[in-house]
Motif scaffolding. Structure first.
Motif, PDB file in Angstrom:
ATOM      1  N   ALA A  39       0.833  -1.209   0.000  1.00  0.00           N
ATOM      2  CA  ALA A  39       0.000   0.000   0.000  1.00  0.00           C
ATOM      3  C   ALA A  39       0.863   1.252   0.000  1.00  0.00           C
ATOM      4  CB  ALA A  39      -0.908   0.001   1.223  1.00  0.00           C
ATOM      5  N   HIS A  40       2.202   1.038  -0.094  1.00  0.00           N
ATOM      6  CA  HIS A  40       3.136   2.165  -0.020  1.00  0.00           C
ATOM      7  C   HIS A  40       4.137   2.086  -1.172  1.00  0.00           C
ATOM      8  CE1 HIS A  40       1.502   2.552   4.029  1.00  0.00           C
ATOM      9  NE2 HIS A  40       1.827   1.287   4.237  1.00  0.00           N
ATOM     10  N   LEU A  41       3.622   1.954  -2.393  1.00  0.00           N
ATOM     11  CA  LEU A  41       4.493   1.772  -3.548  1.00  0.00           C
ATOM     12  C   LEU A  41       5.461   2.940  -3.724  1.00  0.00           C
ATOM     13  CD1 LEU A  41       2.078   0.205  -6.193  1.00  0.00           C
ATOM     14  CD2 LEU A  41       3.932  -0.927  -4.962  1.00  0.00           C
ATOM     15  N   LYS A  42       4.989   4.153  -3.543  1.00  0.00           N
ATOM     16  CA  LYS A  42       5.858   5.318  -3.728  1.00  0.00           C
ATOM     17  C   LYS A  42       6.967   5.332  -2.676  1.00  0.00           C
ATOM     18  CE  LYS A  42       5.796  10.350  -4.363  1.00  0.00           C
ATOM     19  NZ  LYS A  42       6.968  10.574  -3.488  1.00  0.00           N
ATOM     20  N   ALA A  43       6.605   5.114  -1.413  1.00  0.00           N
ATOM     21  CA  ALA A  43       7.608   5.098  -0.348  1.00  0.00           C
ATOM     22  C   ALA A  43       8.575   3.928  -0.526  1.00  0.00           C
ATOM     23  CB  ALA A  43       6.923   5.010   1.011  1.00  0.00           C
ATOM     24  N   GLY A  44       8.050   2.774  -0.928  1.00  0.00           N
ATOM     25  CA  GLY A  44       8.899   1.611  -1.159  1.00  0.00           C
ATOM     26  C   GLY A  44       9.874   1.838  -2.300  1.00  0.00           C
ATOM     27  N   THR A  45       9.388   2.472  -3.366  1.00  0.00           N
ATOM     28  CA  THR A  45      10.254   2.783  -4.501  1.00  0.00           C
ATOM     29  C   THR A  45      11.354   3.755  -4.101  1.00  0.00           C
ATOM     30  OG1 THR A  45       8.415   2.430  -6.037  1.00  0.00           O
ATOM     31  CG2 THR A  45      10.306   3.665  -6.861  1.00  0.00           C
ATOM     32  N   ASP A  46      11.000   4.725  -3.276  1.00  0.00           N
ATOM     33  CA  ASP A  46      11.998   5.687  -2.816  1.00  0.00           C
ATOM     34  C   ASP A  46      13.087   4.990  -2.006  1.00  0.00           C
ATOM     35  OD1 ASP A  46      12.686   8.675  -2.350  1.00  0.00           O
ATOM     36  OD2 ASP A  46      12.721   7.829  -0.327  1.00  0.00           O
ATOM     37  N   PHE A  47      12.675   4.057  -1.145  1.00  0.00           N
ATOM     38  CA  PHE A  47      13.670   3.334  -0.358  1.00  0.00           C
ATOM     39  C   PHE A  47      14.561   2.481  -1.257  1.00  0.00           C
ATOM     40  CE2 PHE A  47      15.042  -0.592   1.682  1.00  0.00           C
ATOM     41  CZ  PHE A  47      15.806  -0.081   2.720  1.00  0.00           C
ATOM     42  N   LEU A  48      13.950   1.745  -2.200  1.00  0.00           N
ATOM     43  CA  LEU A  48      14.731   0.912  -3.116  1.00  0.00           C
ATOM     44  C   LEU A  48      15.751   1.743  -3.876  1.00  0.00           C
ATOM     45  CD1 LEU A  48      12.859  -1.554  -2.678  1.00  0.00           C
ATOM     46  CD2 LEU A  48      12.797  -1.828  -5.153  1.00  0.00           C
ATOM     47  N   THR A  49      15.306   2.897  -4.359  1.00  0.00           N
ATOM     48  CA  THR A  49      16.201   3.768  -5.127  1.00  0.00           C
ATOM     49  C   THR A  49      17.367   4.239  -4.262  1.00  0.00           C
ATOM     50  OG1 THR A  49      14.322   4.515  -6.461  1.00  0.00           O
ATOM     51  CG2 THR A  49      16.317   5.841  -6.556  1.00  0.00           C
ATOM     52  N   TRP A  50      17.046   4.688  -3.044  1.00  0.00           N
ATOM     53  CA  TRP A  50      18.096   5.181  -2.148  1.00  0.00           C
ATOM     54  C   TRP A  50      19.071   4.057  -1.771  1.00  0.00           C
ATOM     55  CZ3 TRP A  50      20.028   4.015   2.589  1.00  0.00           C
ATOM     56  CH2 TRP A  50      20.849   4.967   3.197  1.00  0.00           C
ATOM     57  N   ALA A  51      18.546   2.900  -1.429  1.00  0.00           N
ATOM     58  CA  ALA A  51      19.390   1.799  -0.959  1.00  0.00           C
ATOM     59  C   ALA A  51      20.352   1.305  -2.027  1.00  0.00           C
ATOM     60  CB  ALA A  51      18.518   0.642  -0.471  1.00  0.00           C
ATOM     61  N   THR A  52      19.973   1.426  -3.287  1.00  0.00           N
ATOM     62  CA  THR A  52      20.814   0.904  -4.367  1.00  0.00           C
ATOM     63  C   THR A  52      21.694   1.960  -5.021  1.00  0.00           C
ATOM     64  OG1 THR A  52      18.927   1.173  -5.872  1.00  0.00           O
ATOM     65  CG2 THR A  52      19.311  -1.039  -4.965  1.00  0.00           C
ATOM     66  N   THR A  53      21.370   3.243  -4.865  1.00  0.00           N
ATOM     67  CA  THR A  53      22.110   4.283  -5.596  1.00  0.00           C
ATOM     68  C   THR A  53      22.817   5.291  -4.703  1.00  0.00           C
ATOM     69  OG1 THR A  53      20.231   5.831  -5.753  1.00  0.00           O
ATOM     70  CG2 THR A  53      20.396   4.124  -7.452  1.00  0.00           C
ATOM     71  N   SER A  54      22.443   5.401  -3.444  1.00  0.00           N
ATOM     72  CA  SER A  54      22.976   6.464  -2.596  1.00  0.00           C
ATOM     73  C   SER A  54      24.440   6.239  -2.245  1.00  0.00           C
ATOM     74  CB  SER A  54      22.163   6.560  -1.299  1.00  0.00           C
ATOM     75  OG  SER A  54      22.803   7.425  -0.377  1.00  0.00           O
ATOM     76  N   ASN A  55      25.254   7.271  -2.439  1.00  0.00           N
ATOM     77  CA  ASN A  55      26.650   7.189  -2.025  1.00  0.00           C
ATOM     78  C   ASN A  55      26.791   7.086  -0.512  1.00  0.00           C
ATOM     79  OD1 ASN A  55      27.670   7.198  -4.596  1.00  0.00           O
ATOM     80  ND2 ASN A  55      28.173   9.377  -4.622  1.00  0.00           N
ATOM     81  N   ASP A  56      25.819   7.636   0.215  1.00  0.00           N
ATOM     82  CA  ASP A  56      25.879   7.578   1.674  1.00  0.00           C
ATOM     83  C   ASP A  56      25.910   6.137   2.165  1.00  0.00           C
ATOM     84  OD1 ASP A  56      25.922  10.323   2.114  1.00  0.00           O
ATOM     85  OD2 ASP A  56      23.734  10.478   2.091  1.00  0.00           O
TER      86      ASP A  56
END
Length: 392
Positions: A278-295
């Motif tokens: 029920a949280h596709l947008k939030a889940g997508t944001d997490f997936l994107t951050w977890a795989t691409t963030s330099n942090d």
């Protein structure tokens, strides 16, 4: 997620304090445990309980998760192509079914040749560029420096280091439920023969690199060790505690005359977004951050990031540690695009098959060459039990 990726969720929570998260750890489907598939089957029956986002240490989850209706399509409006273009060439192939992307690759585990630069210089040896030279050096080490190692064949992922890199057609996935298996081809037999030669002269260990026996008796005797990108941090810096200034990285050897370099792959991992969330947008944001963030990927992640920009930051971080000898970026970056595409990601576990069929035979004194037909039969049987059509 597994305990190793727990840092990603915790760091995301720190950077996004307004996001409500329930972080749960599990085994990550390590060694093909099928925990995730079993739980999803239960959730499908009860119609509740699916996690919004899940990490798997396996690269084959889409082989069942798409049919189970669990994983959401990511390139159908959730993630822009401009973002998806940032992954290394072929990195998301295990996540793609008929052009639809169902997961994101977290890290790559491309194989390279780790070596002790100090011993190489001291003994006047040259890092081998071909498998022929690698075998010859192993024979020389056996004669001149008995007890020292040029590799290890004692782990379940041995076929993914050597047979995969040698283009052995033991695991070519040709369709959603189709696999071609041929373990007695020339590519398979010549690599198996190489391993047999070095096992016989004791320069190829038959102990697991994660065993206490190896750590105590053999870790200090490594001249060379073909293995994945994570060996540097996990084994040499971590388990073995090899002092800085000793370990270098070189490209995987190649067979003479082969114009297309090839390497294997040991592990990595994928992030999946539940289609039931029920949280596709939030889940997508997490997936994107977890795989691409330099942090996270560039500074904290233990493995080589699948996202190219993060991989560059990760390599720069490795170089700044001054732990390694010479250039490590060149060999690792080149290998990231050389993982042989003829070895696929089926639902069955090649590691479990190798352990049950080949490792047990080697322990009893049999050669790997002699075990290739049994390996062929075992793969076919495992694949058919999972509903695969097996060809040759």
């Amino acid at each position: 997620m597994d305990s190793t990726r727990l840092a990603a969720a915790q760091l995301y929570q720190k950077h996004h304090p307004a996001v409500k998260m329930n972080i749960v750890t599990y085994d990550g489907d390590a060694n093909g445990s099928n925990y995730l598939q079993t739980k999803v089957s239960l959730f499908n029956r009860t119609r509740k309980g699916w996690p919004d986002v899940v990490f798997s240490s396996q690269n084959n989850e889409v082989s069942w998760a798409v049919r189970a209706g669990f994983t959401a399509p990511l390139n159908k409006g959730l993630l822009p192509q401009s973002t998806l273009a940032g992954w290394a060439h072929g990195a998301n192939d295990p996540c793609t079914v008929n052009g639809t992307l169902y997961c994101l690759r977290n890290d790559l585990s491309q194989t390279v040749l780790w070596y002790n630069a100090g011993l190489m210089r001291k003994w006047g040896y040259k890092v081998p560029a071909t498998w022929e030279d690698y075998r010859a050096l192993g024979e020389k080490v056996a004669a001149e420096h008995p007890g020292y190692l040029v590799g290890s064949a004692g782990d379940n992922f041995t076929p993914e280091i050597y047979m995969w890199a040698g283009k052995c057609g033991a695991n070519q996935i040709t369709g959603p439920k189709a696999v071609t298996v041929n373990t007695t081809s020339p590519n398979c037999t010549r690599m198996a023969s190489l391993l047999d030669t070095l096992i016989k002269n004791r320069t190829m260990s038959t102990s697991s690199v994660f065993s206490s026996d190896f750590d105590k008796n053999q870790a200090g005797k490594i001249l060379m060790l073909p293995g994945p990108s994570w060996f540097g941090g996990s084994l040499f810096q971590g388990t073995f505690k090899t002092p800085a200034g000793q370990i270098g990285v070189a490209p995987m050897p190649q067979w003479s005359g082969d114009p297309a370099p090839s390497v294997g792959n040991v592990g990595g991992g994928t992030w999946l977004l539940s289609a039931h969330s029920a949280h596709l947008k939030a889940g997508t944001d997490f997936l994107t951050w977890a795989t691409t963030s330099n942090d996270y990927q560039g500074k904290v992640a233990p493995g080589y990031p699948a996202y190219t920009a993060a991989a560059q930051a990760w390599l720069a971080n490795q170089a700044s540690s001054h732990y390694y000898v010479g250039d490590i970026a060149g060999p690792l970056q080149a290998a990231a695009g050389q993982v042989w595409s003829g070895w696929g990601y089926g639902q069955f576990s090649q590691e479990a098959i190798w352990a049950a069929t080949v490792t047990t035979g080697v322990t009893r004194g049999r050669s790997i060459v002699s075990l290739l037909p049994a390996w062929q039969t075992a793969i076919a049987n495992y694949a058919r039990s999972d509903g695969y059509k097996v060809g040759r």
